[in-house]
Design a protein around this motif. Structure first.
Motif, short mmCIF file in Angstrom:
data_model
loop_
_atom_site.label_atom_id
_atom_site.label_comp_id
_atom_site.label_asym_id
_atom_site.label_seq_id
_atom_site.Cartn_x
_atom_site.Cartn_y
_atom_site.Cartn_z
N UNK A 29 42.63 -5.02 -10.26
CA UNK A 29 43.34 -6.46 -10.65
C UNK A 29 42.45 -7.61 -10.23
N UNK A 30 41.84 -7.32 -9.07
CA UNK A 30 41.18 -8.47 -8.45
C UNK A 30 40.01 -8.93 -9.22
N UNK A 31 39.28 -8.08 -9.85
CA UNK A 31 38.19 -8.39 -10.83
C UNK A 31 38.67 -9.23 -11.85
N UNK A 32 39.86 -8.83 -12.53
CA UNK A 32 40.52 -9.17 -13.54
C UNK A 32 40.78 -10.79 -13.12
N UNK A 33 41.22 -11.14 -12.06
CA UNK A 33 41.83 -12.48 -11.72
C UNK A 33 40.58 -13.15 -11.72
N UNK A 34 39.53 -12.81 -10.82
CA UNK A 34 38.46 -13.62 -10.87
C UNK A 34 37.76 -14.03 -12.22
N UNK A 35 37.81 -13.18 -13.04
CA UNK A 35 37.35 -13.30 -14.46
C UNK A 35 38.12 -14.41 -15.15
N UNK A 36 39.45 -14.43 -15.06
CA UNK A 36 40.36 -15.43 -15.52
C UNK A 36 39.96 -16.77 -14.90
N UNK A 37 40.02 -16.79 -13.75
CA UNK A 37 39.63 -17.96 -13.02
C UNK A 37 38.34 -18.71 -13.34
N UNK A 38 37.30 -17.85 -13.39
CA UNK A 38 36.16 -18.32 -13.97
C UNK A 38 36.20 -19.06 -15.25
N UNK A 39 36.89 -18.22 -16.19
CA UNK A 39 37.02 -18.69 -17.50
C UNK A 39 37.79 -20.13 -17.84
N UNK A 83 43.19 -11.84 0.55
CA UNK A 83 42.14 -12.52 1.43
C UNK A 83 40.88 -12.53 0.55
N UNK A 84 40.46 -11.38 -0.05
CA UNK A 84 39.26 -11.41 -0.70
C UNK A 84 39.36 -12.73 -1.96
N UNK A 85 40.29 -12.93 -2.86
CA UNK A 85 40.37 -13.84 -3.57
C UNK A 85 40.12 -15.22 -2.91
N UNK A 86 40.84 -15.51 -1.69
CA UNK A 86 40.67 -16.70 -1.14
C UNK A 86 39.26 -17.01 -0.97
N UNK A 87 38.53 -16.10 -0.25
CA UNK A 87 37.13 -16.11 0.38
C UNK A 87 36.36 -16.47 -0.83
N UNK A 88 36.62 -15.72 -2.16
CA UNK A 88 35.79 -15.79 -3.21
C UNK A 88 36.00 -17.11 -3.80
N UNK A 89 37.20 -17.58 -4.01
CA UNK A 89 37.45 -19.06 -4.52
C UNK A 89 36.89 -20.16 -3.68
N UNK A 90 37.09 -20.18 -2.49
CA UNK A 90 36.23 -21.12 -1.74
C UNK A 90 35.13 -21.36 -1.97
N UNK A 105 46.39 -22.02 -0.82
CA UNK A 105 46.02 -20.90 0.37
C UNK A 105 46.56 -21.31 1.73
N UNK A 106 47.11 -22.38 1.82
CA UNK A 106 47.60 -22.83 3.15
C UNK A 106 48.23 -22.04 3.92
N UNK A 107 49.14 -20.91 3.44
CA UNK A 107 49.57 -19.98 4.08
C UNK A 107 49.11 -18.47 4.24
N UNK A 108 48.02 -18.52 3.57
CA UNK A 108 47.26 -17.00 3.60
C UNK A 108 46.28 -17.15 4.68
#
Length: 61
Positions: free
Chosen positions: A1-11, A36-43, A58-61
């Motif tokens: 699911x993480x890879x799917x979310x990353x794909x959508x955010x990139x698009x 946590x992985x998504x947060x690191x990737x997004x930043x 991401x303030x609470x994560x």
């Protein structure tokens, strides 16, 4: 699911409103470990463009 979310955010990264909308969905969808992985990737990939959005959601994560 993480890879799917990353794909959508990139698009949708061309539009701040869409990016924030999809980020909110992603945060609600993912489990803690994936968040946590998504947060690191997004930043790493979007902090120069959407730092305010990332800090807001991401303030609470």
């Amino acid at each position: 699911m993480l890879d799917y979310v990353k794909s959508i955010l990139s698009k949708v990264s061309f539009d701040k409103r869409l990016f924030e909308k999809e980020l909110i969905k992603a945060i609600a969808l993912l489990v803690e470990k994936e968040l946590y992985s998504l947060k690191d990737w997004c930043y790493r990939n979007f902090s120069s463009k959407y730092n305010d959005v990332l800090n807001k959601h991401f303030s609470g994560i």
